[in-house]
Design an enzyme around this catalytic site. Structure first.
Site, PDB file in Angstrom:
ATOM      1  N   HIS A  41       0.638  -1.260   0.116  1.00  0.00           N
ATOM      2  CA  HIS A  41       0.050   0.129  -0.150  1.00  0.00           C
ATOM      3  C   HIS A  41       0.827   1.031   0.006  1.00  0.00           C
ATOM      4  O   HIS A  41       0.384   2.428  -0.208  1.00  0.00           O
ATOM      5  CB  HIS A  41      -0.966  -0.067   1.063  1.00  0.00           C
ATOM      6  CG  HIS A  41      -0.303   0.478   2.384  1.00  0.00           C
ATOM      7  ND1 HIS A  41      -0.147  -0.604   3.399  1.00  0.00           N
ATOM      8  CD2 HIS A  41      -0.381   1.769   2.983  1.00  0.00           C
ATOM      9  CE1 HIS A  41       0.460   0.296   4.570  1.00  0.00           C
ATOM     10  NE2 HIS A  41       0.315   1.651   4.518  1.00  0.00           N
ATOM     11  N   ASP A  89      -0.476  -7.767   1.869  1.00  0.00           N
ATOM     12  CA  ASP A  89       0.253  -6.256   1.745  1.00  0.00           C
ATOM     13  C   ASP A  89       1.776  -6.185   1.848  1.00  0.00           C
ATOM     14  O   ASP A  89       2.260  -5.954   2.666  1.00  0.00           O
ATOM     15  CB  ASP A  89      -0.736  -5.436   2.789  1.00  0.00           C
ATOM     16  CG  ASP A  89      -0.090  -3.825   2.655  1.00  0.00           C
ATOM     17  OD1 ASP A  89      -0.241  -3.045   3.449  1.00  0.00           O
ATOM     18  OD2 ASP A  89       0.258  -3.544   1.309  1.00  0.00           O
ATOM     19  N   SER A 183       4.317   1.996   7.822  1.00  0.00           N
ATOM     20  CA  SER A 183       4.004   0.879   7.023  1.00  0.00           C
ATOM     21  C   SER A 183       5.122   0.393   6.588  1.00  0.00           C
ATOM     22  O   SER A 183       6.179   1.181   6.137  1.00  0.00           O
ATOM     23  CB  SER A 183       2.807   1.297   6.039  1.00  0.00           C
ATOM     24  OG  SER A 183       1.726   1.805   6.712  1.00  0.00           O
TER      25      SER A 183
HETATM   26  C1  LIG Z   1       0.479   5.792   0.876  1.00  0.00           C
HETATM   27  C2  LIG Z   1       0.448   5.650   2.284  1.00  0.00           C
HETATM   28  C3  LIG Z   1       1.592   6.049   3.177  1.00  0.00           C
HETATM   29  C4  LIG Z   1      -0.902   6.109   2.755  1.00  0.00           C
HETATM   30  C5  LIG Z   1      -1.151   5.614   4.333  1.00  0.00           C
HETATM   31  O1  LIG Z   1      -0.807   4.578   4.673  1.00  0.00           O
HETATM   32  N1  LIG Z   1      -1.755   6.512   5.221  1.00  0.00           N
HETATM   33  C6  LIG Z   1      -2.058   6.175   6.701  1.00  0.00           C
HETATM   34  C7  LIG Z   1      -2.861   7.024   6.997  1.00  0.00           C
HETATM   35  C8  LIG Z   1      -3.099   7.056   8.553  1.00  0.00           C
HETATM   36  C9  LIG Z   1      -2.503   6.048   9.286  1.00  0.00           C
HETATM   37  C10 LIG Z   1      -1.709   5.047   8.688  1.00  0.00           C
HETATM   38  C11 LIG Z   1      -1.181   3.946   9.438  1.00  0.00           C
HETATM   39  C12 LIG Z   1      -0.025   3.449   9.255  1.00  0.00           C
HETATM   40  C13 LIG Z   1       0.718   2.253   9.790  1.00  0.00           C
HETATM   41  C14 LIG Z   1      -0.228   1.907  10.651  1.00  0.00           C
HETATM   42  C15 LIG Z   1      -1.171   2.226  11.317  1.00  0.00           C
HETATM   43  C16 LIG Z   1      -2.149   1.790  12.288  1.00  0.00           C
HETATM   44  N2  LIG Z   1      -1.524   1.817  13.633  1.00  0.00           N
HETATM   45  C17 LIG Z   1      -1.861   3.496  10.524  1.00  0.00           C
HETATM   46  C18 LIG Z   1      -1.551   5.119   7.162  1.00  0.00           C
END
Ligand SMILES: CC(C)CC(=O)Nc1cccc(-c2cccc(CN)c2)c1
Length: 232
Positions: A41, A89, A183
């Site tokens: 993602h 993912d 992520s």
């Molecule tokens: C292109 C991508 C970077 C878009 C994206 O991932 N947005 C986004 C927005 C809010 C929380 C998160 C998020 C990530 C990792 C773990 C978690 C949950 N704890 C949330 C991720």
């Protein structure tokens, strides 16, 4: 990483920062000299551009002895990954050349035995993702320890309501949690990468929405086949 602490510099030498135009987008980690594992993602907002991969870093901006930005030869999102859910993912990135391994750049082994990590196991996750709800981004690598929670608890109606598959695992998200930009980073339990951070419900620090990770063991064959098939 919400409510974590600054990592000890270069003690997580497998950590990678996936960047576009010099900006950190997602985490990742070195699984072989020429290969980084991350989350599919992370390519959602890249408009088809290839990442650059920063290895050997603690600070994203300051000069450091073994910090080096690598170009990516090819990116392989898992064929089952899609923007509608967190399934499959995973993203494999082949670097343009083999990374130069040293004290600050090291491969991290991943779990190959497909068996759930026991609930309450304390694991560690690190990243340069946002550190508060205003979206502030750190310059230095952050880390946090989190306990694994069982899939049954994570799938409770009031939490992820049955969407967490056998190929995923969860950690408690009360206060301390992963967040945007984390992520792709590894969930490390007893020195082995067991999971890869996925965005899940894209909520951070809310105990009703535990953090979700893609378990790596179920994908060991896919990872090996991609690494074997790509040239070099
Ligand atoms: C292109 C991508 C970077 C878009 C994206 O991932 N947005 C986004 C927005 C809010 C929380 C998160 C998020 C990530 C990792 C773990 C978690 C949950 N704890 C949330 C991720």
């Amino acid at each position: 990483i919400l409510r974590g602490s600054e990592a000890r510099p270069h003690l997580k030498p497998y950590m990678a920062s996936l960047q576009l135009d010099g900006q950190h987008v997602c985490g990742g980690f070195l699984i072989a000299e020429q290969w980084v594992l991350s989350a599919a993602h992370c390519t959602e907002e890249t408009d088809g551009k290839l990442f650059q991969v920063l290895l050997g870093a603690h600070s994203l901006t300051e000069p450091e002895p073994h910090k080096r930005l690598y170009r990516v030869r090819a990116q392989f999102p898992h064929p089952g990954s899609n923007i509608h859910n967190n399934k499959d993912d995973l993203l494999l990135l082949q670097l343009e050349e083999k990374a130069e391994l040293n004290s600050d750049v090291r491969v991290l082994p991943f779990q190959r035995e497909d068996r759930d990590v026991a609930a309450d196991t304390e694991c560690e996750v690190a990243g340069w993702g946002t550190i508060d709800h205003s979206g502030r981004r750190p310059d230095k690598l952050q880390q946090v320890q989190r306990p694994v929670i069982s899939r049954d608890v994570c799938n409770h109606r009031t939490r992820h309501d049955g969407t967490v598959t056998r190929n995923m695992m969860c950690t408690d998200s009360r206060r301390k949690d992963t967040c945007k930009g984390d992520s792709g980073g590894p969930l490390v339990c007893d020195g082995v990468a067991e999971g890869v951070v996925t965005a899940g419900s894209r909520v951070c620090g809310n105990y009703k929405k535990p953090a979700i990770y893609t378990r790596i063991a179920p994908y060991a064959a896919w990872i090996d086949s991609v690494m074997a098939s790509a040239d070099g």
